[in-house]
Design an enzyme around this catalytic site. Structure first.
Site, PDB file in Angstrom:
ATOM      1  N   GLU A   1      -9.922   3.982  -2.095  1.00 18.94           N
ATOM      2  CA  GLU A   1     -10.572   3.994  -0.778  1.00 18.94           C
ATOM      3  C   GLU A   1     -10.914   5.421  -0.371  1.00 18.94           C
ATOM      4  O   GLU A   1     -11.792   5.628   0.468  1.00 18.94           O
ATOM      5  CB  GLU A   1      -9.692   3.312   0.276  1.00 18.94           C
ATOM      6  CG  GLU A   1      -8.497   4.133   0.728  1.00 18.94           C
ATOM      7  CD  GLU A   1      -7.563   3.373   1.666  1.00 18.94           C
ATOM      8  OE1 GLU A   1      -7.175   2.244   1.329  1.00 18.94           O
ATOM      9  OE2 GLU A   1      -7.223   3.916   2.728  1.00 18.94           O
TER      10      GLU A   1
ATOM     11  N   GLU B   1      -1.258  -0.751  -4.095  1.00 18.49           N
ATOM     12  CA  GLU B   1      -2.466  -0.014  -3.714  1.00 18.49           C
ATOM     13  C   GLU B   1      -2.245   1.495  -3.662  1.00 18.49           C
ATOM     14  O   GLU B   1      -1.210   1.957  -3.166  1.00 18.49           O
ATOM     15  CB  GLU B   1      -2.919  -0.526  -2.340  1.00 18.49           C
ATOM     16  CG  GLU B   1      -4.180   0.128  -1.810  1.00 18.49           C
ATOM     17  CD  GLU B   1      -4.799  -0.702  -0.702  1.00 18.49           C
ATOM     18  OE1 GLU B   1      -4.706  -1.948  -0.751  1.00 18.49           O
ATOM     19  OE2 GLU B   1      -5.368  -0.110   0.231  1.00 18.49           O
TER      20      GLU B   1
ATOM     21  N   HIS C   1     -12.382  -1.292   1.547  1.00 17.54           N
ATOM     22  CA  HIS C   1     -11.406  -0.899   2.564  1.00 17.54           C
ATOM     23  C   HIS C   1     -11.877  -1.462   3.904  1.00 17.54           C
ATOM     24  O   HIS C   1     -13.066  -1.413   4.222  1.00 17.54           O
ATOM     25  CB  HIS C   1     -11.336   0.628   2.595  1.00 17.54           C
ATOM     26  CG  HIS C   1     -10.352   1.191   3.548  1.00 17.54           C
ATOM     27  ND1 HIS C   1     -10.652   2.209   4.421  1.00 17.54           N
ATOM     28  CD2 HIS C   1      -9.059   0.879   3.770  1.00 17.54           C
ATOM     29  CE1 HIS C   1      -9.582   2.515   5.125  1.00 17.54           C
ATOM     30  NE2 HIS C   1      -8.598   1.725   4.753  1.00 17.54           N
TER      31      HIS C   1
ATOM     32  N   ASP D   1       0.838  -1.199   0.000  1.00 17.15           N
ATOM     33  CA  ASP D   1       0.000   0.000   0.000  1.00 17.15           C
ATOM     34  C   ASP D   1       0.875   1.252   0.000  1.00 17.15           C
ATOM     35  O   ASP D   1       1.770   1.395   0.833  1.00 17.15           O
ATOM     36  CB  ASP D   1      -0.903  -0.017   1.248  1.00 17.15           C
ATOM     37  CG  ASP D   1      -2.083   0.944   1.139  1.00 17.15           C
ATOM     38  OD1 ASP D   1      -1.920   2.008   0.504  1.00 17.15           O
ATOM     39  OD2 ASP D   1      -3.147   0.631   1.698  1.00 17.15           O
TER      40      ASP D   1
ATOM     41  N   GLU E   1     -10.743  -7.268   3.519  1.00 18.35           N
ATOM     42  CA  GLU E   1      -9.595  -6.687   4.226  1.00 18.35           C
ATOM     43  C   GLU E   1      -9.851  -6.698   5.726  1.00 18.35           C
ATOM     44  O   GLU E   1     -10.956  -6.366   6.182  1.00 18.35           O
ATOM     45  CB  GLU E   1      -9.338  -5.243   3.763  1.00 18.35           C
ATOM     46  CG  GLU E   1      -8.162  -4.614   4.515  1.00 18.35           C
ATOM     47  CD  GLU E   1      -7.745  -3.236   4.019  1.00 18.35           C
ATOM     48  OE1 GLU E   1      -8.525  -2.599   3.285  1.00 18.35           O
ATOM     49  OE2 GLU E   1      -6.622  -2.827   4.380  1.00 18.35           O
TER      50      GLU E   1
HETATM   51 MG   LIG Z   1      -5.215   1.346   1.683  1.00 19.43          MG
END
Ligand SMILES: [Mg+2]
Length: 397
Positions: free
Chosen positions: A275, A249, A325, A223, A348
């Site tokens: 997100e 990400e 998310h 990420d 997640e």
């Molecule tokens: Mg993230």
């Protein structure tokens, strides 16, 4: 059934921690400025001592004349305030199960509120309304959505807050979560474009360590939390492609859609993100540009469960993957188990954020052997645990 009252309950309590809650933080867009690169990470509460983390959280209660109360949260104070000042008057006296009507009225009323705190406020109301709807029908929300598509869902461990600079600790943590049964992990880069060659080497070392530690047959996600620029992201992708990340990400801030699309053309690593995007119209920009492989709407931010379902319908018509998310497991599970496993293969599970956000819940939903099971309770299963509440007040505006 009619809505009679909206209340924001402000709860304070204390988590017991194994050392500091936040060992390290992720890279942020503002880290390009040296004075901010050194900022500590103070999110979600306050570390009192090595073993205790104090949290104050706002929960939204929507009460009805049928004795059913819908609950959503936690939501941060600015959004909680907007629920009371901007939205409550639209809801009092209305049928809470008319979620489409109420969503449309809230959206059309907040003409400056297409994104950010205003949309987060709307999202929280929508989630609380779904809680009411589930309780009214005596069913978990996933059943009202046509689920389940499976009996349990693989959760991926999202490792935000764990140390990322000491590769020995990374290795230990990665192995510990693999041993818990997780078949995938996401880790967060600490360095961005202004950290130079040294920062790039450290980011690459993190990915190399994870692949060497977790083995060939393991999904590893990375990420960037919107913090890279195009040139840096290309160089990063070139260096980590050999470690076969499942996805990279949020490489850029969400308005830079063209930059996402340009990076996608340059790398074989699948790109995920959004997100921090809102509503079907915001997500449509990513879909139309072919800018992402995996969309990650946040149910509590993007417009609620109602809007996440629409985003998923749009995305899956283009055969994109949708994995929301994951800091709000109690609502996320209802979405996930009502989607096709091919389009939503994982849920997640942000390990530390879920500890914080589910602290006050009487029935927190946690992965067992890396899998999230189906909640059986009617609604969203948001009962609070009175034993966790050290102080309570009502937010007034
Ligand atoms: Mg993230």
């Amino acid at each position: 059934m009619k809505i009679t009252r909206l209340r924001i309950r402000r709860l304070t309590g204390t988590l017991t921690t194994d050392g500091p809650m936040w060992e390290d933080r992720l890279v942020r867009p503002i880290d390009i400025y040296p004075e901010h690169r050194r900022d500590p990470w103070r999110q979600g509460g306050q570390q009192i001592d090595e073993r205790h983390f104090r949290v104050t959280q706002d929960f939204l209660d929507i009460e009805t004349d049928a004795g059913i109360t819908g609950r959503a949260g936690p939501l941060w104070p600015d959004a909680a305030r907007l629920v009371l000042t901007q939205l409550a008057h639209l809801l009092i006296g209305q049928d809470p199960t008319a979620t489409e009507l109420l969503w449309d009225q809230m959206h059309r009323f907040q003409v400056h509120g297409r994104q950010g705190d205003a949309m987060i406020a709307l999202s929280s109301v929508d989630c609380a309304l779904w809680d009411i709807r589930g309780q009214a029908f005596g069913q978990p929300i996933w059943r009202l959505l046509g689920g389940p598509t499976r009996e349990a869902v693989p959760a991926y461990a999202s490792m935000l807050g764990y140390a990322v600079e000491d590769m020995g600790r990374v290795r230990d943590r990665a192995l510990a979560f693999k041993a818990q049964g997780y078949t995938a992990q996401k880790w967060f880069f600490r360095h961005g474009p202004m950290s130079g060659h040294e920062g790039l080497h450290r980011n690459v070392a993190l990915v190399r360590t994870l692949r060497e530690t977790l083995g060939e047959d393991y999904d590893i996600m990375l990420d960037c939390w919107q913090s890279m620029n195009f040139d840096y992201a290309v160089r990063l992708c070139e260096r980590i492609e050999e470690f076969r990340p499942r996805w990279l990400e949020e490489p850029f801030m969400p308005d830079r859609i063209d930059t996402h699309a340009k990076l996608k053309a340059k790398t074989r690593i699948p790109l995920s993100g959004a997100e921090h995007e809102y509503t079907r119209w915001g997500f449509r920009r990513f879909v139309d540009a072919g800018a992402l492989d995996i969309l990650q709407p946040d149910i509590y931010w993007c417009g609620g469960l109602s809007e996440t379902l629409k985003i998923a319908a749009l995305a899956t018509a283009h055969d994109l993957i949708v994995i929301p998310h994951g800091h709000s497991t109690p609502i996320g599970i209802h979405f996930t188990v009502a989607q096709s496993p091919i389009h939503t293969p994982y849920q997640e599970y942000l390990v530390k954020w879920n500890d914080i956000n589910m602290h006050f819940l009487a029935h927190p939903l946690r992965p067992v052997n890396g899998m999230l099971g189906l909640p059986a309770a009617a609604g969203a299963n948001m009962a609070l645990d009175p034993a966790k509440i050290e102080q309570e007040s009502e937010v007034m505006v």
